[in-house]
Design a protein around this motif. Structure first.
Motif, PDB file in Angstrom:
ATOM      1  N   LEU A   6      24.015 -20.839 -62.381  1.00 48.41           N
ATOM      2  CA  LEU A   6      23.528 -20.261 -63.624  1.00 48.41           C
ATOM      3  C   LEU A   6      24.446 -19.107 -64.003  1.00 48.41           C
ATOM      4  CD1 LEU A   6      19.684 -20.145 -63.010  1.00 48.41           C
ATOM      5  CD2 LEU A   6      20.812 -21.271 -64.926  1.00 48.41           C
ATOM      6  N   PRO A   7      24.721 -18.911 -65.295  1.00 46.78           N
ATOM      7  CA  PRO A   7      25.535 -17.753 -65.683  1.00 46.78           C
ATOM      8  C   PRO A   7      24.837 -16.465 -65.286  1.00 46.78           C
ATOM      9  CG  PRO A   7      24.545 -18.794 -67.616  1.00 46.78           C
ATOM     10  CD  PRO A   7      24.286 -19.702 -66.457  1.00 46.78           C
ATOM     11  N   THR A   8      25.625 -15.479 -64.896  1.00 44.70           N
ATOM     12  CA  THR A   8      25.060 -14.194 -64.490  1.00 44.70           C
ATOM     13  C   THR A   8      24.417 -13.516 -65.694  1.00 44.70           C
ATOM     14  OG1 THR A   8      26.766 -13.958 -62.807  1.00 44.70           O
ATOM     15  CG2 THR A   8      25.561 -11.965 -63.445  1.00 44.70           C
ATOM     16  N   PRO A   9      23.131 -13.190 -65.632  1.00 47.12           N
ATOM     17  CA  PRO A   9      22.472 -12.551 -66.780  1.00 47.12           C
ATOM     18  C   PRO A   9      22.928 -11.112 -66.947  1.00 47.12           C
ATOM     19  CG  PRO A   9      20.982 -12.652 -64.915  1.00 47.12           C
ATOM     20  CD  PRO A   9      22.220 -13.393 -64.497  1.00 47.12           C
ATOM     21  N   ALA A  10      22.839 -10.615 -68.173  1.00 40.38           N
ATOM     22  CA  ALA A  10      23.185  -9.219 -68.431  1.00 40.38           C
ATOM     23  C   ALA A  10      22.304  -8.300 -67.592  1.00 40.38           C
ATOM     24  CB  ALA A  10      23.021  -8.909 -69.921  1.00 40.38           C
ATOM     25  N   ASP A  11      21.016  -8.635 -67.531  1.00 36.23           N
ATOM     26  CA  ASP A  11      20.100  -7.940 -66.644  1.00 36.23           C
ATOM     27  C   ASP A  11      19.941  -8.820 -65.411  1.00 36.23           C
ATOM     28  OD1 ASP A  11      18.050  -6.804 -65.256  1.00 36.23           O
ATOM     29  OD2 ASP A  11      16.605  -6.791 -66.903  1.00 36.23           O
ATOM     30  N   ARG A  12      20.523  -8.401 -64.297  1.00 38.93           N
ATOM     31  CA  ARG A  12      20.539  -9.251 -63.111  1.00 38.93           C
ATOM     32  C   ARG A  12      19.142  -9.573 -62.607  1.00 38.93           C
ATOM     33  NH1 ARG A  12      25.262 -10.019 -60.337  1.00 38.93           N
ATOM     34  NH2 ARG A  12      27.100  -9.027 -61.223  1.00 38.93           N
ATOM     35  N   ARG A  13      18.155  -8.750 -62.964  1.00 44.01           N
ATOM     36  CA  ARG A  13      16.801  -9.025 -62.512  1.00 44.01           C
ATOM     37  C   ARG A  13      16.190 -10.210 -63.238  1.00 44.01           C
ATOM     38  NH1 ARG A  13      14.223  -3.369 -63.752  1.00 44.01           N
ATOM     39  NH2 ARG A  13      15.442  -3.833 -65.634  1.00 44.01           N
ATOM     40  N   SER A  14      16.709 -10.564 -64.406  1.00 40.94           N
ATOM     41  CA  SER A  14      16.064 -11.590 -65.217  1.00 40.94           C
ATOM     42  C   SER A  14      16.110 -12.961 -64.552  1.00 40.94           C
ATOM     43  CB  SER A  14      16.718 -11.665 -66.604  1.00 40.94           C
ATOM     44  OG  SER A  14      18.065 -12.090 -66.506  1.00 40.94           O
ATOM     45  N   GLU A  15      17.160 -13.223 -63.753  1.00 32.55           N
ATOM     46  CA  GLU A  15      17.244 -14.511 -63.080  1.00 32.55           C
ATOM     47  C   GLU A  15      16.088 -14.698 -62.113  1.00 32.55           C
ATOM     48  OE1 GLU A  15      20.340 -17.179 -60.398  1.00 32.55           O
ATOM     49  OE2 GLU A  15      20.915 -15.191 -61.084  1.00 32.55           O
ATOM     50  N   HIS A  16      15.587 -13.585 -61.565  1.00 33.88           N
ATOM     51  CA  HIS A  16      14.561 -13.660 -60.538  1.00 33.88           C
ATOM     52  C   HIS A  16      13.156 -13.757 -61.112  1.00 33.88           C
ATOM     53  CE1 HIS A  16      17.471 -13.125 -57.389  1.00 33.88           C
ATOM     54  NE2 HIS A  16      17.945 -12.083 -58.006  1.00 33.88           N
ATOM     55  N   VAL A  17      13.014 -13.756 -62.414  1.00 29.16           N
ATOM     56  CA  VAL A  17      11.683 -13.929 -62.997  1.00 29.16           C
ATOM     57  C   VAL A  17      11.572 -15.277 -63.690  1.00 29.16           C
ATOM     58  CG1 VAL A  17      11.309 -11.457 -63.247  1.00 29.16           C
ATOM     59  CG2 VAL A  17      12.315 -12.718 -65.145  1.00 29.16           C
ATOM     60  N   ARG A  18      12.559 -16.134 -63.549  1.00 26.40           N
ATOM     61  CA  ARG A  18      12.442 -17.477 -64.103  1.00 26.40           C
ATOM     62  C   ARG A  18      11.319 -18.213 -63.394  1.00 26.40           C
ATOM     63  NH1 ARG A  18      16.442 -18.882 -67.532  1.00 26.40           N
ATOM     64  NH2 ARG A  18      18.483 -17.863 -67.363  1.00 26.40           N
ATOM     65  N   ARG A  19      10.566 -18.954 -64.181  1.00 22.61           N
ATOM     66  CA  ARG A  19       9.456 -19.699 -63.619  1.00 22.61           C
ATOM     67  C   ARG A  19       9.969 -20.960 -62.918  1.00 22.61           C
ATOM     68  NH1 ARG A  19       4.558 -18.694 -66.841  1.00 22.61           N
ATOM     69  NH2 ARG A  19       4.114 -20.919 -66.952  1.00 22.61           N
ATOM     70  N   LEU A  20       9.131 -21.469 -62.031  1.00 29.58           N
ATOM     71  CA  LEU A  20       9.482 -22.689 -61.317  1.00 29.58           C
ATOM     72  C   LEU A  20       9.766 -23.824 -62.290  1.00 29.58           C
ATOM     73  CD1 LEU A  20       7.808 -23.889 -58.077  1.00 29.58           C
ATOM     74  CD2 LEU A  20       8.058 -25.500 -59.943  1.00 29.58           C
ATOM     75  N   SER A  21       9.075 -23.829 -63.414  1.00 28.80           N
ATOM     76  CA  SER A  21       9.274 -24.880 -64.420  1.00 28.80           C
ATOM     77  C   SER A  21      10.710 -24.920 -64.920  1.00 28.80           C
ATOM     78  CB  SER A  21       8.311 -24.681 -65.592  1.00 28.80           C
ATOM     79  OG  SER A  21       8.411 -23.367 -66.112  1.00 28.80           O
ATOM     80  N   PHE A  22      11.386 -23.775 -64.957  1.00 24.54           N
ATOM     81  CA  PHE A  22      12.775 -23.747 -65.417  1.00 24.54           C
ATOM     82  C   PHE A  22      13.652 -24.577 -64.474  1.00 24.54           C
ATOM     83  CE2 PHE A  22      17.096 -22.160 -65.186  1.00 24.54           C
ATOM     84  CZ  PHE A  22      17.474 -22.134 -66.529  1.00 24.54           C
ATOM     85  N   TYR A  23      13.448 -24.416 -63.176  1.00 19.75           N
ATOM     86  CA  TYR A  23      14.307 -25.102 -62.211  1.00 19.75           C
ATOM     87  C   TYR A  23      13.997 -26.589 -62.142  1.00 19.75           C
ATOM     88  CZ  TYR A  23      15.606 -20.390 -61.008  1.00 19.75           C
ATOM     89  OH  TYR A  23      16.065 -19.102 -61.080  1.00 19.75           O
ATOM     90  N   LEU A  24      12.741 -26.973 -62.336  1.00 18.85           N
ATOM     91  CA  LEU A  24      12.428 -28.393 -62.441  1.00 18.85           C
ATOM     92  C   LEU A  24      13.136 -28.995 -63.656  1.00 18.85           C
ATOM     93  CD1 LEU A  24       8.602 -28.406 -61.631  1.00 18.85           C
ATOM     94  CD2 LEU A  24      10.505 -28.908 -60.085  1.00 18.85           C
ATOM     95  N   ALA A  25      13.108 -28.267 -64.756  1.00 20.32           N
ATOM     96  CA  ALA A  25      13.813 -28.734 -65.956  1.00 20.32           C
ATOM     97  C   ALA A  25      15.321 -28.743 -65.736  1.00 20.32           C
ATOM     98  CB  ALA A  25      13.451 -27.856 -67.150  1.00 20.32           C
TER      99      ALA A  25
END
Length: 237
Positions: A6-25
């Protein structure tokens, strides 16, 4: 094999709040749109329960406990059993070309065993597509098929919130008795009990061992995943 970043987000914390549904998709999107013969990526989520396409929610999940403790619940498109995930364990996703799901399962399990044995852990696979250390399970897998592509995913238990795992998932007493097991804890082991490597070091070893190339998703591809995610969010309880 190609590692999907995944591209590195501007706010590095944002990657860690992605829901499980994102990764299934993301698994489905990669299978449908990225032409590499084999793809792999790893992910972690906030406390979540994911149950199989053929399971009855009320038989497998303590919904009230999950609601009280902000544990999200999702149904996935693959079969298999109910699992609990959090930031202390890691999910493994493998996408390959072909229609032979059994071959894809075997390939995935053998890759996982290869890395664990590289760590000095004598793990074995089972006919139920689990990975065992001794007589305890450290990883379970499930899969589903799209035309020309197979998706296999697994949960690797490095560590976990054991109280949440035991109370959020409620296998029937009949299931436990049929296996001669008094509790879920007696069936599983944690990888941290068998290695001095940290979770980040374990993830790095998986990536270095299995993947020779990497490719970062473009912003447009991430948006495509987010659009596809809507169909998975509708499965959230």
């Amino acid at each position: 094999m190609l590692y999907i970043d995944l591209p590195t987000p501007a706010d590095r914390r944002s990657e860690h709040v992605r829901r499980l549904s994102f990764y299934l998709a993301m698994e489905e999107y990669v299978a449908r749109h990225i032409a590499a013969e084999e793809c792999f990526f790893m992910w972690q989520v906030a406390p979540s329960v994911i149950f199989g396409r053929n399971q009855q929610l009320e038989n497998e999940v303590n919904v009230e406990y999950c609601r009280q403790h902000q544990i999200q619940i999702f149904r996935r498109k693959s079969g298999g059993g109910c699992v609990y995930a959090d930031f202390s364990n890691v999910m493994l996703s493998y996408i390959t070309t072909g229609d032979n799901v059994g071959f894809a399962f075997n390939r995935f399990i053998n890759m996982e065993l290869m890395v664990l044995r590289k760590m000095g852990i004598e793990a074995v696979g089972t006919s139920h597509n689990d990975v065992m250390i001794g007589d305890r399970k450290v990883s379970g897998t499930a899969s589903y098929h799209l035309p020309g592509r197979c998706i296999v995913h697994g949960t690797l238990l490095y560590d976990t919130d054991m109280e949440h795992m035991l109370k959020a998932i409620t296998p029937s007493s009949e299931k436990l008795q049929s296996k001669g097991i008094q509790s879920v804890r007696q069936r599983i082991t944690l990888l941290k009990e068998h290695t001095t490597l940290s979770l980040e070091e374990v993830k790095a070893l998986f990536r270095q061992t299995l993947c020779q190339q990497s490719r970062s998703l473009t912003p447009d591809e991430v948006r495509g995943i987010e659009e596809l995610e809507l169909s998975y969010k509708n499965k959230n309880i």
